[in-house]
Motif scaffolding. Sequence first.
Motif, PDB file in Angstrom:
ATOM      1  N   CYS A 155      35.193 -33.420  -1.831  1.00  0.00           N
ATOM      2  CA  CYS A 155      35.637 -32.439  -2.820  1.00  0.00           C
ATOM      3  C   CYS A 155      35.715 -33.172  -4.151  1.00  0.00           C
ATOM      4  N   ALA A 156      34.789 -32.860  -5.039  1.00  0.00           N
ATOM      5  CA  ALA A 156      34.598 -33.707  -6.216  1.00  0.00           C
ATOM      6  C   ALA A 156      34.524 -32.892  -7.495  1.00  0.00           C
ATOM      7  N   ASN A 157      35.333 -33.289  -8.471  1.00  0.00           N
ATOM      8  CA  ASN A 157      35.130 -32.849  -9.842  1.00  0.00           C
ATOM      9  C   ASN A 157      34.264 -33.916 -10.498  1.00  0.00           C
ATOM     10  N   LEU A 158      32.970 -33.623 -10.607  1.00  0.00           N
ATOM     11  CA  LEU A 158      32.009 -34.594 -11.144  1.00  0.00           C
ATOM     12  C   LEU A 158      31.824 -34.477 -12.650  1.00  0.00           C
ATOM     13  N   GLN A 159      32.520 -33.529 -13.290  1.00  0.00           N
ATOM     14  CA  GLN A 159      32.419 -33.357 -14.746  1.00  0.00           C
ATOM     15  C   GLN A 159      30.987 -33.127 -15.191  1.00  0.00           C
ATOM     16  N   THR A 160      30.141 -32.601 -14.296  1.00  0.00           N
ATOM     17  CA  THR A 160      28.718 -32.414 -14.588  1.00  0.00           C
ATOM     18  C   THR A 160      28.184 -31.223 -13.809  1.00  0.00           C
ATOM     19  N   ALA A 161      27.419 -30.370 -14.477  1.00  0.00           N
ATOM     20  CA  ALA A 161      26.743 -29.258 -13.816  1.00  0.00           C
ATOM     21  C   ALA A 161      25.284 -29.627 -13.557  1.00  0.00           C
ATOM     22  N   HIS A 162      24.676 -28.926 -12.608  1.00  0.00           N
ATOM     23  CA  HIS A 162      23.336 -29.311 -12.166  1.00  0.00           C
ATOM     24  C   HIS A 162      22.245 -28.479 -12.841  1.00  0.00           C
ATOM     25  N   HIS A 163      22.157 -27.207 -12.502  1.00  0.00           N
ATOM     26  CA  HIS A 163      21.063 -26.359 -12.980  1.00  0.00           C
ATOM     27  C   HIS A 163      21.522 -25.451 -14.129  1.00  0.00           C
ATOM     28  N   VAL A 164      20.552 -24.829 -14.811  1.00  0.00           N
ATOM     29  CA  VAL A 164      20.891 -23.935 -15.920  1.00  0.00           C
ATOM     30  C   VAL A 164      21.770 -22.778 -15.451  1.00  0.00           C
ATOM     31  N   THR A 165      21.620 -22.373 -14.195  1.00  0.00           N
ATOM     32  CA  THR A 165      22.462 -21.290 -13.669  1.00  0.00           C
ATOM     33  C   THR A 165      23.905 -21.738 -13.459  1.00  0.00           C
ATOM     34  N   ASP A 166      24.162 -23.047 -13.552  1.00  0.00           N
ATOM     35  CA  ASP A 166      25.509 -23.578 -13.359  1.00  0.00           C
ATOM     36  C   ASP A 166      26.267 -23.767 -14.669  1.00  0.00           C
ATOM     37  N   ALA A 167      25.684 -23.350 -15.785  1.00  0.00           N
ATOM     38  CA  ALA A 167      26.327 -23.545 -17.078  1.00  0.00           C
ATOM     39  C   ALA A 167      25.997 -22.371 -18.004  1.00  0.00           C
ATOM     40  N   SER A 168      26.961 -21.966 -18.781  1.00  0.00           N
ATOM     41  CA  SER A 168      26.729 -20.877 -19.732  1.00  0.00           C
ATOM     42  C   SER A 168      25.799 -21.348 -20.852  1.00  0.00           C
ATOM     43  N   PRO A 169      25.164 -20.423 -21.579  1.00  0.00           N
ATOM     44  CA  PRO A 169      24.140 -20.792 -22.566  1.00  0.00           C
ATOM     45  C   PRO A 169      24.597 -21.789 -23.618  1.00  0.00           C
ATOM     46  N   LEU A 170      25.880 -21.836 -23.933  1.00  0.00           N
ATOM     47  CA  LEU A 170      26.364 -22.789 -24.922  1.00  0.00           C
ATOM     48  C   LEU A 170      25.966 -24.218 -24.562  1.00  0.00           C
ATOM     49  N   TYR A 171      26.014 -24.545 -23.280  1.00  0.00           N
ATOM     50  CA  TYR A 171      25.671 -25.894 -22.838  1.00  0.00           C
ATOM     51  C   TYR A 171      24.179 -26.155 -22.918  1.00  0.00           C
ATOM     52  N   HIS A 172      23.375 -25.107 -22.877  1.00  0.00           N
ATOM     53  CA  HIS A 172      21.928 -25.279 -22.960  1.00  0.00           C
ATOM     54  C   HIS A 172      21.506 -25.686 -24.371  1.00  0.00           C
ATOM     55  N   LYS A 173      22.345 -25.397 -25.350  1.00  0.00           N
ATOM     56  CA  LYS A 173      21.964 -25.581 -26.753  1.00  0.00           C
ATOM     57  C   LYS A 173      22.534 -26.845 -27.379  1.00  0.00           C
ATOM     58  N   LEU A 174      23.673 -27.320 -26.862  1.00  0.00           N
ATOM     59  CA  LEU A 174      24.377 -28.421 -27.498  1.00  0.00           C
ATOM     60  C   LEU A 174      24.368 -29.654 -26.610  1.00  0.00           C
ATOM     61  N   ASP A 175      24.522 -30.819 -27.237  1.00  0.00           N
ATOM     62  CA  ASP A 175      24.521 -32.080 -26.500  1.00  0.00           C
ATOM     63  C   ASP A 175      25.925 -32.414 -26.024  1.00  0.00           C
ATOM     64  N   PHE A 176      26.410 -31.622 -25.072  1.00  0.00           N
ATOM     65  CA  PHE A 176      27.719 -31.839 -24.484  1.00  0.00           C
ATOM     66  C   PHE A 176      27.586 -32.685 -23.227  1.00  0.00           C
ATOM     67  N   SER A 177      28.456 -33.673 -23.082  1.00  0.00           N
ATOM     68  CA  SER A 177      28.543 -34.346 -21.790  1.00  0.00           C
ATOM     69  C   SER A 177      28.972 -33.324 -20.745  1.00  0.00           C
ATOM     70  N   GLY A 178      28.362 -33.429 -19.591  1.00  0.00           N
ATOM     71  CA  GLY A 178      28.554 -32.435 -18.544  1.00  0.00           C
ATOM     72  C   GLY A 178      27.279 -31.671 -18.274  1.00  0.00           C
ATOM     73  N   ILE A 226      31.272 -23.635 -16.819  1.00  0.00           N
ATOM     74  CA  ILE A 226      30.346 -24.598 -16.250  1.00  0.00           C
ATOM     75  C   ILE A 226      30.843 -24.934 -14.845  1.00  0.00           C
ATOM     76  N   ARG A 227      29.926 -25.144 -13.906  1.00  0.00           N
ATOM     77  CA  ARG A 227      30.334 -25.446 -12.526  1.00  0.00           C
ATOM     78  C   ARG A 227      30.241 -26.947 -12.304  1.00  0.00           C
ATOM     79  N   VAL A 228      31.398 -27.606 -12.302  1.00  0.00           N
ATOM     80  CA  VAL A 228      31.456 -29.058 -12.159  1.00  0.00           C
ATOM     81  C   VAL A 228      32.206 -29.480 -10.895  1.00  0.00           C
TER      82      VAL A 228
END
Length: 268
Positions: A155-178, A226-228
Amino acid sequence: MRVVSISVNGLAQAVEKGFFDWLAEQDADVVCVQDHRMRAYEIEDYNLIPEGYEAYFIDGEKNEDGGVGIYTRHFPKAIMYGFANEQADREGRFIQADFDKVSVACVLAPCALGREEELIGEDDLTVLDHKDDFMESFGLHMQKTLRKRRQFIFCANLQTAHHVTDASPLYHKLDFSGFLPHERAWLDRLFDEMGCIDGFREINKQSHQFTWWPEQAEGSRKNAGIRVDYHLLTPGIRKTIEDGWIDDSTRFSDHAPVIMDYDIEIGF
């Protein structure tokens, strides 16, 4: 066997917000808690143990490092504090409970969101570098674990999402860690090359299945989720999955609990 994973952003405040009342309704066998932000001895001193459970916790040298813990209804055969990585173990990022037929571990990766280039320590190490170092070390541990015959649930909070379906569009546009390319590539290796199983995605392929709404990404006001938070499984557990869901109506922190049911007998 029901296993809950939840990142609480401070256990004491989560309990004040009704975490134990919610937990009493879940009928969970094992509850993995990330980011408790306390000294381990305070869990018992402050009576932060839900009725019917045993508690096993590890803390970091600094409370802000997070710390992880496991509540369980069943006495484990053994508890492993840390995974033999000096830095991660000092920060309280890993604990594992071994039961008769399965081991359940609780894991918390460092968070670099919004602090990517901030320097820490005296070696010009950035917060993102620190996270990357942890992920490399944890990846090596997973590589060894996945070769074993024993079955594991991480059971892990990896602070990182995998696929585009795992993150809202904001993350697709900006250089956010995660959601940086190299962070997602680490997950590619974990799932595609090492053979680790993303338990939740085995039964739910839908988009907008988020577990975290961080303030740095404008939070739930714009559903910038985001799904982390993961259940990482060894392949032998794949066929035991019965159900799983994200309780996104529950808010003890800016994370939602991930609940999974497995056809595994946990007792002796």
